[in-house]
Enzyme design. Structure first.
Site, mmCIF file in Angstrom:
data_model
loop_
_atom_site.group_PDB
_atom_site.id
_atom_site.type_symbol
_atom_site.label_atom_id
_atom_site.label_comp_id
_atom_site.label_asym_id
_atom_site.label_seq_id
_atom_site.Cartn_x
_atom_site.Cartn_y
_atom_site.Cartn_z
ATOM 1 C CE LYS A 1 73.801 77.321 40.767
ATOM 2 N NZ LYS A 1 73.410 76.258 40.148
ATOM 3 C CB ILE A 2 67.650 81.823 41.178
ATOM 4 C CG1 ILE A 2 68.973 82.255 40.892
ATOM 5 C CG2 ILE A 2 66.719 83.003 41.340
ATOM 6 C CD1 ILE A 2 69.222 82.830 39.649
ATOM 7 C CG ASP B 1 63.173 71.741 39.490
ATOM 8 O OD1 ASP B 1 63.433 70.526 38.742
ATOM 9 O OD2 ASP B 1 63.891 72.512 39.963
ATOM 10 C CB CYS C 1 63.032 76.322 34.810
ATOM 11 S SG CYS C 1 61.875 77.149 33.457
ATOM 12 N N PRO C 2 66.020 77.123 33.559
ATOM 13 C CG PRO C 2 67.300 75.009 32.927
ATOM 14 C CD PRO C 2 66.530 75.667 33.794
ATOM 15 C CB THR D 1 64.238 87.242 37.311
ATOM 16 O OG1 THR D 1 63.886 86.127 38.196
ATOM 17 C CG2 THR D 1 63.186 88.340 38.086
ATOM 18 C CB SER D 2 64.509 82.600 34.234
ATOM 19 O OG SER D 2 65.161 81.653 34.535
ATOM 20 N NE ARG D 3 69.732 83.399 30.124
ATOM 21 C CZ ARG D 3 70.547 83.749 31.032
ATOM 22 N NH1 ARG D 3 69.675 84.707 31.827
ATOM 23 N NH2 ARG D 3 71.669 83.497 31.221
ATOM 24 C CG ASP E 1 65.995 91.511 35.441
ATOM 25 O OD1 ASP E 1 65.966 92.843 35.251
ATOM 26 O OD2 ASP E 1 66.811 90.910 35.863
ATOM 27 C CD GLU F 1 67.802 89.982 28.018
ATOM 28 O OE1 GLU F 1 66.774 89.808 28.583
ATOM 29 O OE2 GLU F 1 69.025 89.923 28.492
ATOM 30 C CG HIS G 1 69.443 90.719 32.224
ATOM 31 N ND1 HIS G 1 69.119 89.670 31.000
ATOM 32 C CD2 HIS G 1 70.057 89.762 33.151
ATOM 33 C CE1 HIS G 1 69.578 88.333 31.644
ATOM 34 N NE2 HIS G 1 70.192 88.383 32.879
HETATM 35 P P1 NAI Z 1 69.795 76.409 38.515
HETATM 36 O O1 NAI Z 1 70.324 75.493 37.555
HETATM 37 O O2 NAI Z 1 70.401 76.112 39.970
HETATM 38 O O3 NAI Z 1 68.328 75.881 38.692
HETATM 39 C C1 NAI Z 1 67.489 75.644 37.406
HETATM 40 C C2 NAI Z 1 66.388 74.667 37.882
HETATM 41 O O4 NAI Z 1 65.276 74.655 36.980
HETATM 42 C C3 NAI Z 1 67.150 73.157 38.202
HETATM 43 O O5 NAI Z 1 66.585 72.710 39.655
HETATM 44 C C4 NAI Z 1 66.056 72.369 37.255
HETATM 45 O O6 NAI Z 1 65.899 71.006 37.745
HETATM 46 C C5 NAI Z 1 64.991 73.176 36.910
HETATM 47 N N1 NAI Z 1 64.324 72.833 35.710
HETATM 48 C C6 NAI Z 1 65.108 72.377 34.503
HETATM 49 N N2 NAI Z 1 63.965 72.091 33.687
HETATM 50 C C7 NAI Z 1 62.907 72.371 34.106
HETATM 51 C C8 NAI Z 1 61.352 72.471 33.545
HETATM 52 N N3 NAI Z 1 61.333 72.071 32.473
HETATM 53 N N4 NAI Z 1 60.600 72.893 34.380
HETATM 54 C C9 NAI Z 1 60.808 73.144 35.859
HETATM 55 N N5 NAI Z 1 62.052 73.179 36.256
HETATM 56 C C10 NAI Z 1 63.141 72.792 35.535
HETATM 57 O O7 NAI Z 1 69.867 77.632 37.834
HETATM 58 P P2 NAI Z 1 69.818 79.087 38.642
HETATM 59 O O8 NAI Z 1 71.203 79.713 39.129
HETATM 60 O O9 NAI Z 1 68.715 78.932 39.743
HETATM 61 O O10 NAI Z 1 69.300 80.043 37.600
HETATM 62 C C11 NAI Z 1 67.892 80.223 36.842
HETATM 63 C C12 NAI Z 1 67.966 80.761 35.664
HETATM 64 O O11 NAI Z 1 68.132 82.052 36.202
HETATM 65 C C13 NAI Z 1 69.164 80.652 34.849
HETATM 66 O O12 NAI Z 1 69.036 79.589 33.957
HETATM 67 C C14 NAI Z 1 69.278 81.988 34.240
HETATM 68 O O13 NAI Z 1 68.665 81.970 33.057
HETATM 69 C C15 NAI Z 1 68.452 82.724 35.033
HETATM 70 N N6 NAI Z 1 69.331 83.909 35.691
HETATM 71 C C16 NAI Z 1 69.004 85.361 35.575
HETATM 72 C C17 NAI Z 1 69.794 86.326 36.322
HETATM 73 C C18 NAI Z 1 69.330 87.844 36.071
HETATM 74 O O14 NAI Z 1 70.147 88.624 36.119
HETATM 75 N N7 NAI Z 1 68.262 87.989 35.711
HETATM 76 C C19 NAI Z 1 71.153 86.141 36.803
HETATM 77 C C20 NAI Z 1 71.380 84.550 36.993
HETATM 78 C C21 NAI Z 1 70.360 83.563 36.367
#
Ligand code: NAI
Length: 326
Positions: free
Chosen positions: A155-156, A175, A202-203, A229-231, A255, A260, A292
């Site tokens: 999504k992001i 991905d 990615c997660p 900005t992920s983890r 971020d 953290e 964050h």
């Molecule tokens: P999502 O689940 O919609 O997308 C994650 C994508 O990563 C999926 O398309 C998946 O196929 C892909 N993926 C999985 N394993 C992979 C790999 N080994 N290599 C490449 N791609 C891979 O998650 P969303 O909502 O887009 O969030 C992504 C991350 O952003 C979350 O896991 C979270 O850690 C982080 N996040 C950070 C925030 C912030 O405030 N900084 C707020 C919300 C989320």
């Protein structure tokens, strides 16, 4: 249904209060403390806990939650790497999350980091306030026609693709599960070697832990920009410090940070910083760290509160859980 909400921040109370106005059957008690092995005692008498990214729900905590009578963990975030799902299942505790509150909020923050690092608006702001109109040191580059690699296009990542296409950038996506889209799909090695900017979406899991490490840096272009900005643990911070010193890494925007939970979301001006890696990172002129705040928009806070309460209502009414994590 009674909910103990941990790591509560002042800015979260109003969105939850607004959503609770028409929901008398749900009551939420806000605790400033994070959920840890020590603070589970606060859960006595509650039906559910509501937690955020840096609360801990490992096996030991979950065992204690079960003993206190907790039946549901309501995550008010998308990521769930801080919850031991196997332990939750073993103790018959349901886990629900907020899968998408505003992917655009995080994607837009990501672009803010890219542009600030590149065009150095944070430095320009300070210079102009001191009547220093010198442009030396503020030189940036066009994003137009640059190659931007996105690791993880959910999504992001997709919201970011849409913004970057507007800049006229050449967008690469790595991905394993992504379908064709307005980007070029490629493998990780191609993305690492061709990108001028790399952004992580990615997660965090066993495959992605330290996906940006010394080995990955060896494949990148000199002067590359990395945005996370992920983890935090997607990036090996020590490898970043070496790459910054050797100038392989030209810009780093974070971020999130691996350690953290010891730092973020609190005013620590009166404390002595104990994290030498963090101190070193923020000492580089080409590193920008935010605490964050990618998710932190009005729209996202209201969506988080609404979805969390809907998750609680579904659980309380024994309905199918739309946002269960298994
Ligand atoms: P999502 O689940 O919609 O997308 C994650 C994508 O990563 C999926 O398309 C998946 O196929 C892909 N993926 C999985 N394993 C992979 C790999 N080994 N290599 C490449 N791609 C891979 O998650 P969303 O909502 O887009 O969030 C992504 C991350 O952003 C979350 O896991 C979270 O850690 C982080 N996040 C950070 C925030 C912030 O405030 N900084 C707020 C919300 C989320």
């Amino acid at each position: 249904m009674t909910v103990a909400l941990f790591s509560s921040q002042k800015y979260e109370q109003a969105p939850f209060d607004t959503c609770l106005q028409d929901q008398p059957s749900i009551s939420i008690t806000h605790f400033e403390q994070a959920l840890t092995e020590q603070s589970t005692i606060l859960c006595k008498g509650f039906d559910a806990v509501c937690i955020f990214v840096n609360d801990l729900a490992n096996e030991a905590v979950i065992k204690q939650l079960a003993e206190q009578g907790i039946k549901c963990i309501l995550l008010r975030c998308a990521g769930f790497n801080n919850v031991d799902l196997t332990a939750a299942k073993a103790h018959n505790i349901k886990v629900c999350r907020v899968p998408a509150y505003s992917p655009e909020a995080v994607a837009e923050h990501c672009v803010a980091l890219m542009l600030t690092l590149n065009r150095k608006t944070h430095k320009a702001y300070n210079r102009i306030r001191e009547d220093n109109f010198d442009l030396n040191g503020l030189l940036g580059f066009n994003l137009f026609k640059k190659t931007i690699g996105i690791i993880g296009c959910g999504k992001i990542g997709l919201a970011l693709v849409n913004i970057l296409n507007g800049f006229g950038a050449n967008v690469l996506v790595c991905d394993p599960y992504a379908e064709q889209g307005d980007y070029t799909l490629c493998d990780l090695d191609t993305l690492l070697s061709q990108s001028d900017v790399i952004s992580l979406h990615c997660p965090l899991n066993d495959q992605t832990h330290h996906i940006i490490n010394e080995h990955a840096f060896s494949k990148m272009k000199p002067g590359v920009m990395i945005i996370n900005t992920s983890r935090g643990a997607l990036v090996d911070s020590k490898a970043c410090i070496s790459a910054l010193k050797s100038k392989k890494l030209g810009y780093l925007g974070l971020d999130v940070y691996e350690q953290e939970s010891e730092l973020f979301f609190k005013d620590r001006r009166d404390e002595i910083m104990q994290d030498d890696i963090f101190s070193r990172l923020v000492s580089f002129p080409n590193v920008l760290v935010t605490g964050h705040q990618g998710f932190f928009t009005k729209e996202a806070l209201s969506e988080i509160a609404q979805t969390t309460i809907n998750n609680a209502i579904e659980f309380a009414n024994n309905q199918p859980l739309s946002n269960e994590v298994k």
